[in-house]
Scaffold this active site. Structure first.
Site, mmCIF file in Angstrom:
data_model
loop_
_atom_site.group_PDB
_atom_site.id
_atom_site.type_symbol
_atom_site.label_atom_id
_atom_site.label_comp_id
_atom_site.label_asym_id
_atom_site.label_seq_id
_atom_site.Cartn_x
_atom_site.Cartn_y
_atom_site.Cartn_z
ATOM 1 C CE1 TYR A 1 -4.353 -1.302 0.107
ATOM 2 C CE2 TYR A 1 -3.128 -3.096 1.110
ATOM 3 C CZ TYR A 1 -4.273 -2.621 0.494
ATOM 4 O OH TYR A 1 -5.323 -3.466 0.251
ATOM 5 N N GLY B 1 3.019 3.808 -1.635
ATOM 6 C CA GLY B 1 3.353 4.118 -3.011
ATOM 7 C C GLY B 1 2.113 4.029 -3.869
ATOM 8 N N GLY C 1 -0.888 2.838 -5.984
ATOM 9 C CA GLY C 1 -1.752 1.670 -5.952
ATOM 10 C C GLY C 1 -1.837 1.077 -4.560
ATOM 11 C CG HIS D 1 -2.172 8.249 4.126
ATOM 12 N ND1 HIS D 1 -1.831 8.472 2.820
ATOM 13 C CD2 HIS D 1 -2.215 9.468 4.727
ATOM 14 C CE1 HIS D 1 -1.661 9.779 2.631
ATOM 15 N NE2 HIS D 1 -1.886 10.404 3.776
ATOM 16 C CG ASP D 2 -3.704 4.147 0.182
ATOM 17 O OD1 ASP D 2 -2.988 5.171 0.203
ATOM 18 O OD2 ASP D 2 -3.336 3.068 -0.309
ATOM 19 C CG ASP E 1 -1.174 14.115 4.549
ATOM 20 O OD1 ASP E 1 -1.706 13.086 4.078
ATOM 21 O OD2 ASP E 1 -0.913 15.122 3.867
#
Length: 135
Positions: A43, A45, A47, A63-64, A109
């Site tokens: 996860y 980076g 994609g 985070h995604d 973040d």
């Protein structure tokens, strides 16, 4: 699938400012260089799929998801939204109105940077083959 995905590569166009802010948050919260997270696990980076390989990779997955949730509120684009925060190493404080797009992105973040700093870094999970390991 944003976790540091667009930071720091040479010979590419300028990147969204908030990703520079995220990079700076990572540097504020921890000791690991931000580039260490660019291609880590499933996860961190560009994609993201499959099962996270470890605690650090779960930070990126979270985070995604946080960015995905931020996009659901109005016209919030977490990839381009800048925000205000303060860094007093290793403490990060997000500023701005709670619930605003900028504050939500900052909170995403901030949480990720703190999570990165607390998670063990396993060098063997850097640069793994996502096609075979992340199903």
């Amino acid at each position: 699938a944003v976790c540091v995905s667009l930071l720091g590569a040479a010979n590419i166009p300028p990147q969204p400012l908030n990703l520079y802010q995220f990079k700076n948050m990572i540097q504020c919260a921890g000791t690991q260089l931000w580039v260490a997270y660019v291609n880590y696990g499933c996860y961190c980076g560009k994609g993201g799929s499959g099962t996270p390989v470890d605690q650090l990779d779960r930070c990126c997955q979270t985070h995604d998801h946080c960015y995905h949730n931020a996009k659901r509120f109005g016209k919030c684009n977490p990839y381009f939204k800048t925000y205000e925060y303060t860094c007093n190493k290793p403490n990060l404080t997000c500023r701005g109105a709670k619930g605003s797009c900028g504050r939500n992105v900052c909170d995403c973040d901030r949480a990720a940077a703190i999570c990165f700093a607390a998670a063990p870094y396993n060098l063997s999970n850097f640069g793994i083959n996502k096609k075979t390991h992340c199903k």
